[in-house]
Design an enzyme around this catalytic site. Structure first.
Site, short mmCIF file in Angstrom:
data_model
loop_
_atom_site.label_atom_id
_atom_site.label_comp_id
_atom_site.label_asym_id
_atom_site.label_seq_id
_atom_site.Cartn_x
_atom_site.Cartn_y
_atom_site.Cartn_z
N ASN A 1 2.61 6.64 -4.29
CA ASN A 1 1.83 5.57 -3.65
C ASN A 1 0.86 4.92 -4.63
O ASN A 1 0.68 3.70 -4.63
CB ASN A 1 1.05 6.13 -2.46
CG ASN A 1 1.90 6.24 -1.21
OD1 ASN A 1 2.85 5.50 -1.02
ND2 ASN A 1 1.56 7.19 -0.34
N HIS B 1 2.42 1.42 -1.50
CA HIS B 1 2.84 2.05 -0.24
C HIS B 1 4.25 1.64 0.19
O HIS B 1 4.91 2.39 0.90
CB HIS B 1 1.84 1.71 0.87
CG HIS B 1 0.53 2.41 0.71
ND1 HIS B 1 0.34 3.74 1.01
CD2 HIS B 1 -0.68 1.97 0.23
CE1 HIS B 1 -0.91 4.10 0.76
NE2 HIS B 1 -1.55 3.04 0.28
N GLU C 1 4.04 13.02 4.68
CA GLU C 1 5.24 13.25 3.86
C GLU C 1 5.88 14.60 4.16
O GLU C 1 6.65 15.14 3.37
CB GLU C 1 4.89 13.16 2.37
CG GLU C 1 3.97 14.24 1.86
CD GLU C 1 2.49 13.88 1.94
OE1 GLU C 1 1.71 14.41 1.13
OE2 GLU C 1 2.11 13.08 2.83
#
Length: 228
Positions: A114, A119, A149
């Site tokens: 990220n 993102h 995640e």
């Protein structure tokens, strides 16, 4: 009747009366039959409308159920669906002693993806990992995005040794996927904690064991599966 002519007139009169009554009866019967057919046709049309409305309602309810139990990003089941599934699997284990295995997966260095790529890249990684998890399990198995995640897999009727082979196959599939974001290669790996249900163990205790095994895997350099 002694007079034949009078008898003929009487018989003729009665025949005419009988015919009149029969004509009236048949006319009324036909009218009633026509009315009945119209009622039946009307009810049939109303039934078709009700069926269509019921089907539309069922589809709406199914759509809402899927929205409630599926992750919008990865299109796989979510935490709510997992809670329902693991509860049913645990009930089956309690009643029939049917073993099952829980895997808890985590994408390695996801924050780094990220931070370095944004993102959008992170979202794409999550979708790819979800795809790899889904494609490398059986139809009877269950996969869900637990949150962030983190993913979970439930393998019914499976023992620890067999589950570890499945886990390592999944790990290699994720490691081998050629992932690029805007023509830049992005290394994607994942780690897992793998635990078989134990006697008298709750769902929460099983998840805690698998989560601790995952923590060990992360501490062992990542891109590894550890049995709990």
């Amino acid at each position: 009747e002694t007079n034949i002519d009078v008898l003929k007139d009487n018989v003729k009169s009665h025949v005419i009366m009988i015919r009149h009554h029969m004509d009236t009866f048949f006319t009324e019967d036909k009218t009633q039959q026509t009315y009945s057919e119209e009622v039946v046709q009307k009810l049939a049309k109303e039934l078709i409308i009700v069926k269509r409305e019921a089907e539309a309602l069922r589809e709406q309810l199914e759509k809402k159920r899927l929205q409630a139990t599926h992750d919008t990003l990865t299109r796989i089941p979510n935490r709510l669906a997992y809670d329902e599934w693991i509860s049913q699997e645990h009930d089956r284990f309690s009643k029939y002693d049917t073993p099952f295995v829980l895997m808890v997966w985590d994408v390695d260095f996801f924050k780094r993806v990220n931070d370095e790529f944004g993102h959008q890249a992170g979202d794409k990684v999550l979708r790819i990992v979800a795809q790899m998890l889904s494609e490398n399990i059986r139809d009877a198995d269950f996969v869900a995005r637990y949150g962030g995640e983190e993913f979970v897999i439930v393998l019914p009727g499976t023992l620890q040794a067999a589950a570890m082979k499945v886990a390592n196959n999944i790990r290699l599939a994720i490691e081998s996927c050629a992932f690029h974001f805007r023509d830049k290669p992005v290394k994607v790996t994942a780690s897992a904690g793998v635990c078989e249900i134990r006697e008298n163990e709750t769902v929460e205790e099983l998840f805690e064991r698998a989560d601790k095994a995952l923590y060990k895997a992360k501490g062992s350099g990542r891109n590894v599966c550890i049995a709990g």
